[in-house]
Design an enzyme around this catalytic site. Structure first.
Site, short mmCIF file in Angstrom:
data_model
loop_
_atom_site.label_atom_id
_atom_site.label_comp_id
_atom_site.label_asym_id
_atom_site.label_seq_id
_atom_site.Cartn_x
_atom_site.Cartn_y
_atom_site.Cartn_z
N GLN A 677 0.83 -1.20 0.00
CA GLN A 677 0.00 0.00 0.00
C GLN A 677 0.86 1.25 0.00
O GLN A 677 0.53 2.25 -0.64
CB GLN A 677 -0.90 0.00 1.24
CG GLN A 677 -2.10 0.91 1.12
CD GLN A 677 -3.03 0.46 0.02
OE1 GLN A 677 -3.25 -0.72 -0.16
NE2 GLN A 677 -3.57 1.40 -0.73
N HIS A 680 1.91 3.05 -3.29
CA HIS A 680 0.94 3.77 -4.12
C HIS A 680 1.31 5.24 -4.26
O HIS A 680 1.23 5.82 -5.34
CB HIS A 680 -0.46 3.66 -3.52
CG HIS A 680 -1.25 2.50 -4.07
ND1 HIS A 680 -1.59 2.39 -5.39
CD2 HIS A 680 -1.77 1.41 -3.44
CE1 HIS A 680 -2.28 1.28 -5.57
NE2 HIS A 680 -2.40 0.67 -4.41
N GLU A 746 -10.05 1.59 3.96
CA GLU A 746 -10.35 1.08 2.62
C GLU A 746 -10.08 -0.42 2.56
O GLU A 746 -10.91 -1.21 2.11
CB GLU A 746 -9.49 1.82 1.60
CG GLU A 746 -9.67 1.32 0.17
CD GLU A 746 -8.65 1.93 -0.78
OE1 GLU A 746 -8.88 1.85 -2.01
OE2 GLU A 746 -7.61 2.46 -0.33
N HIS A 747 -8.90 -0.83 3.02
CA HIS A 747 -8.53 -2.25 3.07
C HIS A 747 -8.24 -2.64 4.52
O HIS A 747 -7.45 -1.97 5.19
CB HIS A 747 -7.26 -2.52 2.25
CG HIS A 747 -7.33 -2.07 0.83
ND1 HIS A 747 -6.82 -0.86 0.40
CD2 HIS A 747 -7.88 -2.66 -0.27
CE1 HIS A 747 -7.02 -0.73 -0.89
NE2 HIS A 747 -7.67 -1.80 -1.33
N ASP A 780 -6.81 -6.53 -5.33
CA ASP A 780 -6.53 -5.44 -6.27
C ASP A 780 -6.59 -5.92 -7.72
O ASP A 780 -6.83 -5.11 -8.62
CB ASP A 780 -5.13 -4.86 -6.01
CG ASP A 780 -5.17 -3.76 -4.97
OD1 ASP A 780 -6.27 -3.38 -4.54
OD2 ASP A 780 -4.09 -3.28 -4.57
N HIS A 839 -54.98 15.31 -4.21
CA HIS A 839 -54.55 13.94 -3.90
C HIS A 839 -55.74 13.13 -3.38
O HIS A 839 -55.98 11.98 -3.79
CB HIS A 839 -53.44 13.96 -2.83
CG HIS A 839 -52.08 14.29 -3.36
ND1 HIS A 839 -51.77 15.49 -3.90
CD2 HIS A 839 -50.95 13.54 -3.42
CE1 HIS A 839 -50.51 15.50 -4.26
NE2 HIS A 839 -49.98 14.31 -3.99
#
Length: 857
Positions: A677, A680, A746-747, A780, A839
């Protein structure tokens, strides 16, 4: 309209106050030497708009930073060689630049709006090629031939000339000097038989004092004396105040857009402008400038003991009133209350200014300087009440801990290891700081993104090509590649093709299993049948980032579920490489899913092109895909613009992972997950929660991180990421899972004993990787789950991309007569409560015809 002469003041030249009437100046820029004082001595002391002349042919990052500071201090334009100007434009958003070139042909070829010719144009007619551009004829070294000046100015050019070659002494100029009036008259026109120019006289706040007339001679005298001099239609030259004593100091001179009306900006003394002793020929001036005049008079003449005198003499009283009135303005709610309290605030603030000798003109000049900033302050408020001090101190302590981690630098010879924080021995604020993400100032980002989005919206393909050239440094003939895609654009190895095909199939299987094919049918009451069914979103956009890594996997994760869902048109967008070509793997995936086209652009401009459509790019109904903060800001903007009618998948921030590891975890496995990670990007979030690990076991983890990191090609990115990454030590699994749910990663990777049994405790995560042999990398690429996941804590309320992301769900209902009987009365009663008679009537009419209600005529 600024007058078409720009005086050039060489370094260390004394300021000429009279030349300030033209309102602008240019000074040389010397890297490392030109300071903010160099700018403010002109802008503040003499009220010039300051421009800089950049003479070097190179520019570095240090110089860029220096220019940024000067822009923020109010520099209007930087004149620079075209190549240097292009570099500055790519580094400083919204930089105001004039591109210096040698010839008209070079200027015409530039897309720049402002150009400067450093050699004399062959003729005034030649300047017609530059229609639509702001043109400067640049004579900073040698004076131009005086006879050429009028024709250049009439063609719309501004002449840059050495200040020493200009004089306000028009009747007997020194040799080699051109009277300033000779630069002004060619810019003016008049249709009057007597040749006079209509002239509006204003004060420095642009409030009109009166209407007069000017001639060439009166303008020349006004420039020479820096005073109000006009042309009377019956008495010749009129020196304002010569007999009455109500004189005028000339502050500036300007003209309207057509050059047929002058404006004299003056400081009026005495009783006023008008012969009737009023401030202006339209009566006394009101508003803030009128209040300023009253307060200035009271400062001089207020009786001892009066309230106004006390305000001016008692600093504590005046400061207290400003704070009191500001609080009352904050508490005001109605329009009238807000107007009343705002007026009080302005009164006391202006009293403070008058007491200190600060004028509205000084304030206006500061506001103008602030408006020219190319970067913006955060605008954070200071602590306001003593009761909040304790809470704020705690927040500051946590922020300081987070800042300390963020500032930690891992040098090239240092070990690449994560910082440790022990939850047992740290404060709650320090533990919370470990879970904080970097704060992004969305207002600053939006100020950069919105102009890009609006330009693409207005100019379409042209804007997209220009912005790709600016940001990606690639000049393209077309902003889009349309299907069928050429084989030459997807040349990949057999191994990569097999990897993509395997991943494609697994992603397809998992997302096809999510597909809602059957219609949900529920009979809620006898005869009332409700149903819900899925329909694909027709046109979808898939954003595939470029930048520091090539991400064909993202193209799979976005387009395969779209194809599974049955979307009719799939549009890709991905930035081209330096050679103008797309990543071949991305093109292959686009071909495999039957994408309609690929937009050759990245960033906010790519999002805008898909949201609004262009001449060659179809408009999309929804846009999916990760990206940097500029991409995220653009997605958020278009999703909130009703004119776009475009949805998005989710907000997003930097990619992140949280690994929970215990003593049974292999430290090499844990290290590899953290580093996968970290590579990235420098802003990736990497956290490890260590459950009951000893110092020796933590040291083994550090050793594994350092050893693996130093073998990676992207080690410099990893080094910066790990410098703000943390290993948080806790005692129990429950504590670890609670912190993980608080962080909402996220992970989430569970490298713990009996990992499966803890999955039920996971409430907030984008995707969970269970056990030692489930690295995040598999998710991934090839396991089948989707890797486009919520980040930045959005896993608390968003799901990752899935098949339903590309669908919308439609409900329907069918009522039989029996069904209307079942619920009709309830509908009528609720409609009556809400006062919606139409209505109620829609049900009543039907029930009457069915005989369920008696008919009433």
């Amino acid at each position: 309209m600024t007058f078409p002469v720009l005086p050039y003041f060489p370094a260390d030249t004394a300021i000429c106050p009279k030349l300030s009437l033209v309102g602008q100046v240019i000074i040389p820029f010397v890297p490392g030497t030109t300071t903010t004082e160099s700018v403010t001595k002109y802008s503040t002391a003499a009220h010039y708009d300051v421009n800089l002349d950049y003479t070097s042919t190179t520019v570095d990052e240090k110089t860029i930073d220096q220019l940024l500071q000067l822009y923020n201090k109010g520099v209007h334009n930087v004149f620079a060689p075209a190549a240097v100007a292009s570099t500055i434009a790519s580094k400083i958003p919204n930089a105001r630049l004039v591109f210096k070139v040698n010839t008209v042909a070079e200027a015409a070829a530039l897309k720049a709006h402002q150009v400067a010719l450093t050699s004399a144009p062959p003729s005034a007619d030649a300047l017609k090629q530059l229609s639509g551009k702001s043109v400067f004829v640049f004579f900073a070294e040698a004076a131009p031939v005086p006879t050429s000046i009028p024709s250049w100015i009439k063609s719309g050019a501004t002449v840059v000339i050495k200040a020493s070659d200009v004089t306000t002494n028009y009747d007997s100029p020194a040799p080699g000097k051109t009277p300033l009036i000779d630069y002004i008259i060619p810019a003016l026109t008049t249709d009057r038989a007597d040749g006079l120019y209509a002239t509006v006289v204003t004060n420095p706040y642009d409030q009109a004092l009166g209407l007069v007339y000017s001639s060439k001679q009166s303008i020349a005298e006004a420039l020479k004396n820096k005073a109000g001099v006009y042309q009377s239609r019956t008495r010749g030259l009129w020196f304002k105040g010569a007999t009455s004593g109500n004189t005028q100091s000339l502050v500036g001179i300007d003209a309207d857009c057509d050059g047929d009306c002058l404006k004299f900006i003056v400081e009026q003394t005495g009783a006023g402008f008008c012969h009737k002793s009023t401030t202006s020929c339209f009566g006394n001036i009101k508003g803030l400038s009128g209040l300023e005049t009253v307060l200035q008079d009271r400062l001089r003449n207020a009786p001892v003991g009066s309230y106004t005198k006390r305000l001016f003499d008692d600093e504590k009283l005046l400061s207290s009133k400003i704070r009191e009135e500001a609080d009352e303005l904050i508490d005001a709610r109605s329009k009238d209350e807000i107007a009343w309290e705002a007026a009080d605030v302005l009164y006391f603030v202006l009293a403070r200014c008058v007491k200190s000798g600060v004028t509205l003109e000084d304030i206006t000049k500061n506001l103008e300087t602030k408006s020219l900033r190319v970067t913006r302050r955060k605008g954070d408020a200071k602590p306001k009440y003593a009761a909040e001090t304790e809470r704020r101190d705690a927040e500051k302590k946590a922020a300081a801990a987070a800042a300390l981690r963020a500032e930690r630098i891992i040098g090239p010879n240092d070990r690449i290891i994560m910082q440790r924080v022990n939850a047992d021995t740290s404060s709650a604020q320090e533990v919370a700081a470990c879970l904080q993400r970097p704060i992004h100032t969305s207002a600053d980002i939006m100020s950069l993104v919105v102009p890009i989005v609006e330009r693409v919206k207005q100019e379409g393909d042209k804007a997209l090509l220009d912005l790709t050239a600016k940001f990606d440094h690639v000049v393209l003939d077309s902003p889009v590649m349309k299907a069928p895609f050429p084989a030459s654009a997807m040349q990949i190895t057999d191994d990569v093709k097999k990897a993509i095909d395997l991943s494609f199939n697994n992603i397809w299987k998992f997302h096809e299993a999510q597909m809602k094919k059957d219609t949900l049918v529920v009979e809620t009451c006898p005869g009332v049948i409700c149903s819900r069914f899925a329909r694909p979103i027709e046109k979808v956009g898939c954003y595939i980032p470029g930048g520091t890594a090539v991400l064909p996997s993202t193209s799979l994760m976005l387009s395969v579920p779209a194809r599974v869902a049955g979307c009719k048109d799939i549009v890709f967008a991905s930035p081209p490489g330096k050679d103008g070509k797309l990543t071949p793997e991305v093109v292959y995936v686009a071909h495999k899913v039957g994408a309609k086209c690929i937009v050759l652009a990245g960033g906010a401009q790519a999002i805008a092109s898909m949201a609004y459509g262009t001449e060659s790019i179809p408009k999309c109904d929804k846009i999916m895909g990760p990206g940097n903060q500029f991409v995220t800001a653009a997605k958020m903007f278009v999703s909130n613009d009703s004119g776009a009618l475009c949805g998005i998948d989710m907000p997003a921030g930097p990619s992140e992972v949280l690994v929970i590891a215990d003593k049974y975890a292999d430290p090499e496995f844990v290290a590899s997950d953290l580093l996968s990670q970290a590579e990235h990007g420098v802003d990736s979030q990497v956290l490890c929660i260590a459950v009951d690990l000893s110092e020796k076991e933590l040291d083994a983890l550090d050793d594994a991180v350092d050893e693996q990191a130093n073998k990676l090609p992207r080690v410099e990115i990893v080094r910066k990421c790990i410098s703000h990454s943390t290993t948080l030590q806790v005692k129990s699994y429950d504590e670890a899972l609670a912190l993980a749910n608080q962080y909402a990663p996220e992970h989430l990777i569970l490298q713990i004993k009996d990992a499966e049994k803890y999955v039920d405790q996971v409430d907030n995560a984008g995707s969970v990787f269970v056990g030692a042999y489930s690295p995040e990398s598999c998710g991934d690429y090839s396991s089948g789950t989707n890797h486009t996941l919520p980040t930045y804590g959005y896993a608390r309320m968003y799901s990752g991309v899935n098949t339903a992301t590309f669908q919308k769900f439609v409900t329907s209902q069918t009522l039989t007569p029996e069904g209307l009987k079942s619920i009709g009365k309830a509908v009528m009663d609720l409609a009556a409560v809400e006062g919606l008679d139409a209505h109620r009537n829609a049900v009543k009419i039907r029930m009457e015809k069915l005989g369920y209600l008696p008919r009433h005529r």
